[in-house]
Scaffold this active site. Structure first.
Site, PDB file in Angstrom:
ATOM      1  N   ASP A  23       0.831  -1.200   0.000  1.00  0.00           N
ATOM      2  CA  ASP A  23       0.000   0.000   0.000  1.00  0.00           C
ATOM      3  C   ASP A  23       0.867   1.252   0.000  1.00  0.00           C
ATOM      4  OD1 ASP A  23      -2.658   1.289   0.394  1.00  0.00           O
ATOM      5  OD2 ASP A  23      -1.732   1.979   2.257  1.00  0.00           O
TER       6      ASP A  23
ATOM      7  N   GLU B  48       1.106  -0.916  -5.062  1.00  0.00           N
ATOM      8  CA  GLU B  48      -0.032  -0.016  -5.175  1.00  0.00           C
ATOM      9  C   GLU B  48       0.554   1.375  -5.350  1.00  0.00           C
ATOM     10  OE1 GLU B  48      -3.120   2.786  -4.073  1.00  0.00           O
ATOM     11  OE2 GLU B  48      -1.735   2.203  -2.507  1.00  0.00           O
TER      12      GLU B  48
HETATM   13  C1  OTU Z   1      -4.154   3.606  -0.471  1.00  0.00           C
HETATM   14  O1  OTU Z   1      -4.503   4.590  -1.411  1.00  0.00           O
HETATM   15  C2  OTU Z   1      -5.397   2.789  -0.201  1.00  0.00           C
HETATM   16  O2  OTU Z   1      -5.818   2.157  -1.380  1.00  0.00           O
HETATM   17  C3  OTU Z   1      -6.459   3.672   0.378  1.00  0.00           C
HETATM   18  O3  OTU Z   1      -7.673   2.989   0.556  1.00  0.00           O
HETATM   19  C4  OTU Z   1      -5.935   4.221   1.681  1.00  0.00           C
HETATM   20  O4  OTU Z   1      -6.846   5.194   2.137  1.00  0.00           O
HETATM   21  C5  OTU Z   1      -4.564   4.872   1.560  1.00  0.00           C
HETATM   22  O5  OTU Z   1      -3.650   4.103   0.756  1.00  0.00           O
HETATM   23  C6  OTU Z   1      -3.908   5.040   2.901  1.00  0.00           C
HETATM   24  O6  OTU Z   1      -3.510   3.807   3.445  1.00  0.00           O
HETATM   25  O7  OTU Z   1      -3.986   7.980  -2.124  1.00  0.00           O
HETATM   26  O8  OTU Z   1      -6.591   7.902  -2.608  1.00  0.00           O
HETATM   27  O9  OTU Z   1      -0.092   6.129  -5.072  1.00  0.00           O
HETATM   28  O10 OTU Z   1      -2.779   6.690  -4.365  1.00  0.00           O
HETATM   29  O11 OTU Z   1      -1.634   4.767  -1.651  1.00  0.00           O
HETATM   30  C7  OTU Z   1      -5.955   6.726  -2.207  1.00  0.00           C
HETATM   31  C8  OTU Z   1      -0.749   5.432  -4.073  1.00  0.00           C
HETATM   32  C9  OTU Z   1      -4.479   6.910  -1.996  1.00  0.00           C
HETATM   33  C10 OTU Z   1      -1.893   6.233  -3.431  1.00  0.00           C
HETATM   34  C11 OTU Z   1      -2.576   5.338  -2.497  1.00  0.00           C
HETATM   35  C12 OTU Z   1      -3.665   5.734  -1.616  1.00  0.00           C
END
Ligand code: OTU
Length: 647
Positions: A284, A326
């Site tokens: 993540d 991700e």
């Molecule tokens: C991720 O997303 C998860 O998919 C989210 O559900 C979480 O809220 C977040 O991390 C925090 O843990 O910015 O709008 O480049 O885009 O890590 C979602 C990666 C996010 C980011 C991503 C993030």
């Protein structure tokens, strides 16, 4: 001491001694072979991040690596051997993914195991369960605020249940993917609690600032992820008498990866999860791991080096484990997460194909595939042995990641087009078929993202509401068309729970105080098992969508041309409404995908068949392979796709 040849030789010697002590001869030899193959990558990466401290760090973590090998259960060692024999398993055409919250899908981990038939009907081989490690009490960002990486959320079960589930999945040929949040912990994690209690060692696990000088300096170039609900990137913490870095919510504390102890701790967590039978870790927020003043603090070289070091070390201990990045970042920066650098450096085997998802929805809104063709054609290819996770919807919002240059190349104003998409999918545009919502509208930049379930965004909700069979039919076709694209681009296609039954937006999150502030819950409904009972009835919406997806999956797994080890070429045709892409899998054949995003029938010049090297193709999706080809043109039904392959 830096990591010169002598230091590397000493480390290898250390592993050999530890292995001789703790492992049988065969396991020790196998481990040493993996160390020999990976040590340089790991040493280079850690030297970049930690300089002189890298050698000591490595000496320490090698003890953990050997201990993890010694503790690895027998069935997982067998899996390791199988994967070493079949290193391309994640590239295979028969891989199909499914993503859900365990509680929303089945209640508990034990009950997930009882619902695997549903997944098997869809051909699922890869199950990603949303965050299930013990979170802080709500609000916890759907579990992305982890209070204990070694415990399961008690509402779902315990670590034994997790192990039993991974075993049940393996028995059916399914792999479990779990989230690992390397970037932050909950404010309630034991490390953060010790920091708050005044322990300086643990304070150094986080990014803590006594006054606003540095935070203000960083803020000058930092974007905001949740400008609406969690503005700013730092939070005042009275117990620390200081500001703490919080990229996401105020209770998600960013870890200080400049501290080698944090690296060692997180490696231990990775090895712990791998030995419970987790086969893929979704990393993540991978881009955020390293901060640098004067930048947006994403995609820094050290963030990549950290991933490479985690990759190499965990592959030594648990060869079957894969990493999925991700990284929702611009296309040019994305393939680096798959290891494409000055030279190939093993990093993640999978990465989300955000661009394909965004371009698909953009094409459906505009009924034009030119922008998608432009953007996808110039996307650098994943390095050998790596591929995408393709998807139509996920638990997150859709951020309209249209590159300025791509929009301009097809005559669109980038800012206006992005805003158009947000408005269109929020149903605010005249003629829109969508029923989504704006997410994190940023008053400063005018940017906005989109929430909403696939069925609501594609027009199914509108068709049902208006009782209009034509609009409903178009909505169903759009949803299936988007999946026909995702299923035939390279990678593992991921189905988002509920999309297989066309579940619409679920506004009940507004009644839950822990969720009401975050409209991403609009598209995180409870599984509707009554709707699932209609999945075989083609006279229902559920039956048409489920049947359509099951068909895509069944056809996909029979098409060797869809093995992701080959090349993909996105082609221009003479038809603006058609997206065309060619898959060439050496020795396994080729496939030409054609997708018509218009609401009416369209045709393309049949010279595209010659260009694709397909003389007398059949449509693998159609009964008897038949498709309409006459007058020098290939005809496509409205909102329809062809998967053309050689007879
Ligand atoms: C991720 O997303 C998860 O998919 C989210 O559900 C979480 O809220 C977040 O991390 C925090 O843990 O910015 O709008 O480049 O885009 O890590 C979602 C990666 C996010 C980011 C991503 C993030």
């Amino acid at each position: 001491m830096t990591l010169d040849d002598r230091a590397r030789a000493a480390l290898r010697e250390q592993v050999a001694l530890l292995a001789a002590d703790q492992l049988g001869a065969a396991d020790a030899a196998a481990l040493l072979a993996r160390v020999d193959r990976r040590l340089d990558d790991v040493a280079d990466a850690l030297a970049l991040v930690y300089g002189d401290a890298a050698a000591d760090l490595l000496a320490g973590v090698f003890e953990d690596v050997v201990a993890a090998v010694a503790a690895r259960p027998a069935d997982l060692r067998r899996l390791d051997r199988r994967r070493e024999d079949e290193p391309d398993w994640h590239l295979r055409e028969d891989q199909i993914g499914y993503v859900c919250y365990a509680d929303r899908f089945a209640g508990t981990l034990a009950n997930v195991a009882k619902r695997l038939d549903h997944l098997e009907e869809l051909g699922v081989t890869y199950l990603h369960l949303m965050p299930l490690l013990r979170p802080r009490p709500e609000p916890n960002d759907g579990g992305y605020a982890v209070a204990d990486f070694r415990g399961v959320d008690p509402a779902l079960g315990d670590v034994d249940d997790l192990e039993q589930l991974t075993a049940a999945l393996r028995a059916r040929g399914m792999s479990l993917c779990l989230d690992l949040v390397l970037n932050h912990t909950a404010r309630e994690h034991a490390w953060a609690r010790r920091a708050r209690a005044g322990d300086p060692d643990y304070r150094d696990y986080y990014l803590v600032f006594d006054d606003r000088t540095l935070p203000d300096a960083y803020e000058r170039t930092l974007p905001e992820v949740f400008p609406d609900t969690a503005p700013g990137n730092f939070t005042w913490e009275p117990a620390l008498d200081a500001w703490v870095w919080t990229t996401f919510h105020e209770w998600q504390w960013d870890l200080n990866h400049a501290n080698p102890r944090v690296f060692a701790e997180m490696l231990d967590v990775i090895l712990f999860l791998a030995n419970r039978g987790v086969e893929v870790l979704r990393l993540d927020a991978a881009p955020f791991l390293w901060k640098r003043l004067g930048t947006d603090c994403q995609n820094q070289p050290e963030a990549h080096a950290l991933l490479q070091a985690f990759r190499g070390l965990s592959a030594m201990a648990a060869p079957a484990l894969l990493f999925k990045a991700e990284a929702i970042v611009p296309p040019d920066q994305l393939v680096q997460y798959l290891g494409r650098h000055d030279r190939f450096r093993p990093e993640c085997e999978l990465a989300y194909h955000n661009q394909l998802m965004v371009q698909t929805w953009s094409a459906l809104a505009t009924r034009e595939a030119r922008l998608a063709t432009q953007a996808l054609a110039r996307l650098p290819a994943p390095p050998q042995g790596t591929t995408w996770a393709t998807f139509v919807r996920s638990h997150d919002d859709i951020g309209w990641a249209i590159a300025d240059a791509d929009a301009r190349a097809v005559g669109l104003d980038p800012r206006l087009h992005r805003r158009f998409l947000a408005d269109f999918y929020a149903g605010r545009h005249p003629g829109s078929f969508a029923r989504g919502a704006l997410f994190q509208e940023n008053a400063l930049t005018g940017d906005a993202r989109t929430s909403g379930s696939a069925a609501s965004l594609s027009g199914i909700e509108q068709g049902l509401d208006l009782g209009d069979p034509v609009l409903l039919d178009q909505g169903i076709r759009r949803l299936l068309l988007a999946h026909a694209i995702a299923f035939a681009f390279p990678g593992i296609p991921l189905l988002w729970m509920g999309d297989e039954l066309a579940l619409r937006n679920d506004p009940s999150y507004l009644q839950d105080p822990a969720h009401a502030h975050d409209n991403r819950w609009l598209h995180r409904p409870l599984m509707d098992w009554e709707a699932a009972a209609r999945r075989d009835d083609p006279g229902t919406v559920e039956g048409r969508v489920f049947g359509g997806l099951r068909h895509l999956a069944a056809v996909r797994r029979r098409l060797p041309a869809l093995h992701a080890g080959g090349e993909t070429h996105v082609l221009w045709t003479d038809q603006a409404a058609v997206l065309a892409w060619l898959r060439i899998a050496p020795g396994r054949g080729r496939l030409l995908g054609l997708a018509n995003v218009a609401d009416t029938e369209r045709s393309v010049d049949d010279r595209v068949l010659g260009e694709a090297g397909l003389r007398d193709p059949v449509d693998a999706l159609a009964p008897h392979g038949r498709f309409s080809h006459h007058g020098g043109r290939v005809h496509l039904p409205r909102l329809g796709a062809l998967w053309l392959v050689a007879t």
